[in-house]
Design an enzyme around this catalytic site. Sequence first.
Site, PDB file in Angstrom:
ATOM      1  N   ASP A 211      -0.857   5.900  -5.221  1.00 40.11           N
ATOM      2  CA  ASP A 211      -0.338   4.833  -4.365  1.00 40.11           C
ATOM      3  C   ASP A 211      -0.389   3.522  -5.134  1.00 40.11           C
ATOM      4  OD1 ASP A 211       0.075   6.498  -2.159  1.00 40.11           O
ATOM      5  OD2 ASP A 211      -1.984   6.260  -1.480  1.00 40.11           O
TER       6      ASP A 211
ATOM      7  N   ASP B 147       5.692   7.717   0.711  1.00 40.92           N
ATOM      8  CA  ASP B 147       5.149   7.301   2.012  1.00 40.92           C
ATOM      9  C   ASP B 147       6.169   6.461   2.781  1.00 40.92           C
ATOM     10  OD1 ASP B 147       2.715   8.510   1.423  1.00 40.92           O
ATOM     11  OD2 ASP B 147       1.838   6.685   0.608  1.00 40.92           O
TER      12      ASP B 147
END
Length: 222
Positions: free
Chosen positions: A149, A183
Site C-alpha cells: 500500500d 483497493d
Amino acid sequence: MTKKKRALIYAAIVACIIVVDQVVKILVKTNMHIGEDIPIIGNWCHLHFIENEGFAFGMAFGGAAGKIFLTLFRIFATGVIAWLIWKQLKGNGRTSLIASLALIFAGAIGNLIDSCFYGLIFNESFYNVSTMFPPEGGYAPFLQGKVVDMFYFPLVDFYWPEWIPIIGGKYFEFFSAIFNVADATITIGVIWLIIELAFLAPKAQKTAVEEKKSDAEVVENK
C-alpha cells in the site's frame, strides 16, 4: 456489439488496471523502505509505503494460518466474481453492472498477486529497499505475501477541543487509510455496484415494463 467484443473490452480494462497496480507496487517496493514517506502535493497527498498483512486499507487478519485462509478466501471470491461476469456477458447483462463487477475483479486480482507471489519474489523492505528475486529467496512462502500500500491522503487533521466529552483532546485525521490502486478500484466498483443494484437496475426494469405495456396497448388498438 457482439458478446465476444464486449468480453474483449472488459478484459482489456481489467488487464490495464492490473498492470498499473502492479507497476506502481513494484516501483514502490524496489525504491522505498517500509515507513518511508514522500510528499507529492503539499501535506495532503503522500506516497507512504506500508505492507498490509490482511484486508484492504491496512486491516489485519492474524497469523500465518489466518493469512493463508484469507488468501484462499480471496481466490474463491475472485472466482465467484469471474463467474458472475461470465454469466452477465452470456446473458447480455447491463453494461453498468458488468463494468462494476469488472472493476472489483481487477482490484481483487491485483491484491491477490501480492498475497500469492510477493513473498516468493521479494525480500523484506524493513530498513532497506527490497530487490526482486534475491539470491537468498523471498520473505514468505506461497500464499503468505503482504499487499503493498502507498497512497496516503491526510486531507484534514486536528485535535478535538478539550471540552468535548470522550474525544476531547484526541487527534483526528481524515482520510487516514493507506491504500493502493487495487483497493481504490475495488471501492469504486463496490460503490458503482450498489448504485446499479439500488437505483439504476430498478429504474431500467420499470422503464422496460412500461415500454412493453405501451407496445401491447398499441397492438391492441390496431
